[in-house]
Design an enzyme around this catalytic site. Structure first.
Site, short mmCIF file in Angstrom:
data_model
loop_
_atom_site.label_atom_id
_atom_site.label_comp_id
_atom_site.label_asym_id
_atom_site.label_seq_id
_atom_site.Cartn_x
_atom_site.Cartn_y
_atom_site.Cartn_z
N TYR A 24 -41.64 88.99 -37.89
CA TYR A 24 -41.86 90.39 -38.29
C TYR A 24 -43.33 90.73 -38.53
O TYR A 24 -43.88 91.61 -37.86
CB TYR A 24 -41.04 90.71 -39.56
CG TYR A 24 -39.57 90.47 -39.34
CD1 TYR A 24 -38.85 91.23 -38.43
CD2 TYR A 24 -38.89 89.47 -40.02
CE1 TYR A 24 -37.50 91.01 -38.21
CE2 TYR A 24 -37.55 89.23 -39.81
CZ TYR A 24 -36.85 90.00 -38.90
OH TYR A 24 -35.53 89.78 -38.67
N PRO A 31 -33.71 98.37 -37.10
CA PRO A 31 -32.41 98.88 -36.66
C PRO A 31 -32.11 100.26 -37.24
O PRO A 31 -32.67 100.66 -38.27
CB PRO A 31 -31.41 97.85 -37.20
CG PRO A 31 -32.24 96.66 -37.59
CD PRO A 31 -33.57 97.22 -37.99
N HIS A 73 -37.13 95.74 -40.95
CA HIS A 73 -36.34 94.52 -40.91
C HIS A 73 -36.91 93.36 -41.73
O HIS A 73 -36.18 92.40 -42.04
CB HIS A 73 -36.20 94.09 -39.44
CG HIS A 73 -34.92 93.43 -39.12
ND1 HIS A 73 -34.22 92.64 -40.01
CD2 HIS A 73 -34.17 93.42 -37.97
CE1 HIS A 73 -33.12 92.18 -39.42
NE2 HIS A 73 -33.06 92.64 -38.20
N SER A 91 -25.64 91.26 -32.06
CA SER A 91 -25.35 91.04 -33.47
C SER A 91 -24.05 91.73 -33.84
O SER A 91 -23.81 92.88 -33.46
CB SER A 91 -26.48 91.57 -34.35
OG SER A 91 -26.24 91.29 -35.71
#
Length: 621
Positions: free
Chosen positions: A128, A141, A364, A549
């Site tokens: 990240y 997301p 995230h 996912s």
């Protein structure tokens, strides 16, 4: 559709599907082990946070031999034979007695003995904070909630007020450390991520970003940020006695904010957060040179969360509604719509549209999807309850507008940030059956869906690809995720069996975080990165053309995210009892990919797999 040319064909495929049976279930290449588990559902038991955290085991380091063997197995379906042979030679050299592999393994084990979690800091950094593509689409997301029953400003404000109250209700459990601890198989799961999502924010840097959590400061924030028509406001959400504002009080304050920001001619400062991270890092330093701007940015960063009150989007057909809503949650729909009505560095942004479109976007770095969904499940349930608390009859202070001084340089940065988003998104509801169907056949719903994804991709491209499915490590202290490599020898045998009934195989196991740890350990010790981790096969192994996912929830919603490679797909799914919500994404600029085509291929694969299972009782084994 399947061509069932012979009973032998049907039996071979059924025998492959039987690998997924409960008790033998290896979800598409993932062997469930003592140190890696994918919690789909969990039992919640009330208890103090730190008491449970202390009892969690530390994440162990797998053996070097095990990871090397399983890495080779994971490569088999996605690389050519000569590449596999070359990598095998590199692995043999890497594992040589007294060689680099042994040294790095010892270093990793030593690190594990001295830290709470040998992986977590490295993972957040590499996955990240060092990642320089925009967080929008590429990292953060979105989540699409069911369409709400309002279509005007009054309904928008009323729902948003109850949403805020619901988040504050959840926050009370966090602050009091009474958040129910989740258990899986009688073992407690790490709850740390729940304590990282509120009052936190990502801070852009020139080469690496950082995350700050103001909930842990000596004076935790008592306000949220509300953004309406590109204008940001500080809204204190507590009365002077410390009690949270009621939904009625919040309605009054949100009405004040909307009245004070009726015009949409303000510069969309928030759109700067959509930029490439290096560009935003430079623009950020330029922005906060001004004292007023710096104070405004700090107020956003310190806030408990951000509420985005969006204007209505163009009307679309019911078929396209969810797909358009997903785009709105991921990036706002573009600079001409709501992309400037965001602060994408904020960990948690709730989005409420005037037309009933609702959802969230989250940065995230601090957390995975399940804790976010659990919070949202709580909030949605809260909004459905009648309000029982009487509002105190006290005057409320006017919400404070955050001012920004826009210099010519900042104006230039804003204009450069107004780029067109390149996202092809298709959200669909597979209504033929849900998770109850594979369960009735004693199969894992997740494994069943993953096999359908493998089959759908193979039918489109006549080859297997590196596939990522996130698996939780929350049974360990500060655990995040590891990788289920859904493309395995077993899954390759399964998809090819639809055309060639002679092939069968077994599955591999997750190995990615261990390999990452060995690489990071080499960097820590100022050693050269092992050749096996600079190999072309390793590059292929990390080129996830399918990034997937499962994010289950009580609410009938779906999470969505962008592809992780230019020629790939992002696939998120939420299996409900009698239907499955899918979000499939690709990039418009890639001619090889098409989200709608893959979505339809998934539908066909699921239906064909059901047909095979329904034929199984008639087969003579």
């Amino acid at each position: 559709m399947i061509c069932c040319g012979s009973q032998t064909f049907c039996l071979n495929v059924i025998s492959l599907i039987s690998l997924l049976k409960v008790g033998m279930m290896k979800p598409c290449g993932f062997v469930k082990t003592s140190f890696l588990v994918k919690p789909v559902s969990a039992t919640r038991v009330a208890g103090r946070y730190f008491t449970h955290q202390k009892g969690l085991p530390c994440l162990p380091v797998p053996t070097l031999q095990q990871t090397c063997e399983r890495y080779l197995a994971a490569l088999e379906p996605i690389v050519e034979a000569d590449e596999l042979k070359h990598t095998k030679g590199l692995l043999e050299e890497f594992q040589r007695a007294g060689g680099l592999g042994e040294r790095l393994q010892r270093g990793l084990e030593k690190r594990a003995s001295k830290t709470e979690n040998w992986l977590s800091q490295w993972w957040v950094q590499v996955a990240y904070l060092d990642y320089r593509l925009p967080v929008v689409v590429h990292s953060s997301p979105g989540l699409v909630l069911p369409r709400m029953n309002f279509s005007d400003k009054k309904g928008q404000i009323r729902f948003a007020a109850k949403l805020i109250a619901g988040v504050l209700d959840f926050k009370t459990m966090i602050d009091n450390e009474t958040l129910p601890v989740e258990y899986l198989g009688g073992k407690p799961l790490c709850m740390n991520q729940y304590y990282e999502v509120l009052s936190s924010c990502r801070i852009p840097g020139l080469k690496r970003d950082s995350v700050v959590n103001h909930a842990k400061s000596s004076r935790p924030p008592k306000h949220i940020t509300v953004v309406h028509n590109f204008q940001f406001f500080v809204l204190d959400v507590h009365n002077s006695d410390g009690t949270p504002l009621t939904a009625d009080q919040l309605c009054v304050q949100l009405e004040r904010i909307c009245s004070a920001s009726a015009n949409s001619n303000s510069e969309p400062v928030g759109i700067l957060t959509t930029q490439h991270r290096d560009s935003w890092g430079k623009a950020y330093l330029n922005l906060i040179k001004d004292k007023t701007n710096k104070e405004s940015v700090l107020a956003i960063q310190r806030s408990i969360f951000t509420l985005c009150l969006d204007g209505a989007m163009p009307r679309v057909s019911n078929e396209l509604y969810r797909s358009c809503a997903a785009i709105q949650m991921l990036h706002g729909g573009g600079s001409q719509w709501n992309s400037g009505n965001r602060w994408f560095d904020k960990t948690l942004q709730f989005i409420v549209g005037e037309d009933g479109v609702c959802g969230a976007n989250y940065e995230h770095a601090p957390a995975e999807g399940p804790p976010i969904v659990a919070l949202i499940d709580h909030v949605v349930e809260y909004t459905r309850k009648p309000e029982m608390v009487r509002s105190p009859m006290v005057p409320l202070p006017m919400p404070r507008k955050l001012d920004f001084h826009i210099t010519p340089d900042i104006k230039k940065d804003i204009e450069e940030a107004k780029n067109t988003q390149d996202l092809d998104m298709r959200v669909m509801v597979f209504g033929h059956f849900g998770k109850n169907f594979p369960k009735a056949h004693k199969m894992s719903p997740d494994a069943f869906i993953q096999m359908a994804l493998q089959l759908a991709y193979y039918r489109m491209y006549q080859q297997c690809c590196a596939t990522y499915e996130s698996a939780s490590l929350r049974m360990f202290r500060l655990g995040r995720t590891d990788t289920i490599r859904s493309a395995s020898r077993a899954s390759a045998a399964f998809v090819r069996a639809f055309d060639d009934p002679s092939k069968q195989a077994i599955s591999g196991q997750a190995i990615d975080r261990h390999l990452l740890g060995l690489k990071m350990q080499a960097i820590e010790e100022n050693l050269s990165v092992p050749d096996v981790l600079k190999d072309a096969a390793y590059t292929k192994a990390l080129h996830y053309r399918l990034s997937t996912s499962q994010v289950p929830s009580q609410t009938d919603c779906v999470m969505c995210f962008g592809p992780v490679v230019p020629n790939g797909y992002g696939v998120c799914y939420n299996p409900m009892n009698d239907h499955i919500n899918f979000a499939v994404s690709a990039f418009n600029s890639c001619k090889e990919t098409a989200a709608a085509q893959l979505a339809q291929a998934v539908v066909d694969a699921l239906l064909d797999m059901r047909t095979l299972l329904e034929q199984a009782p008639r087969a003579k084994l």
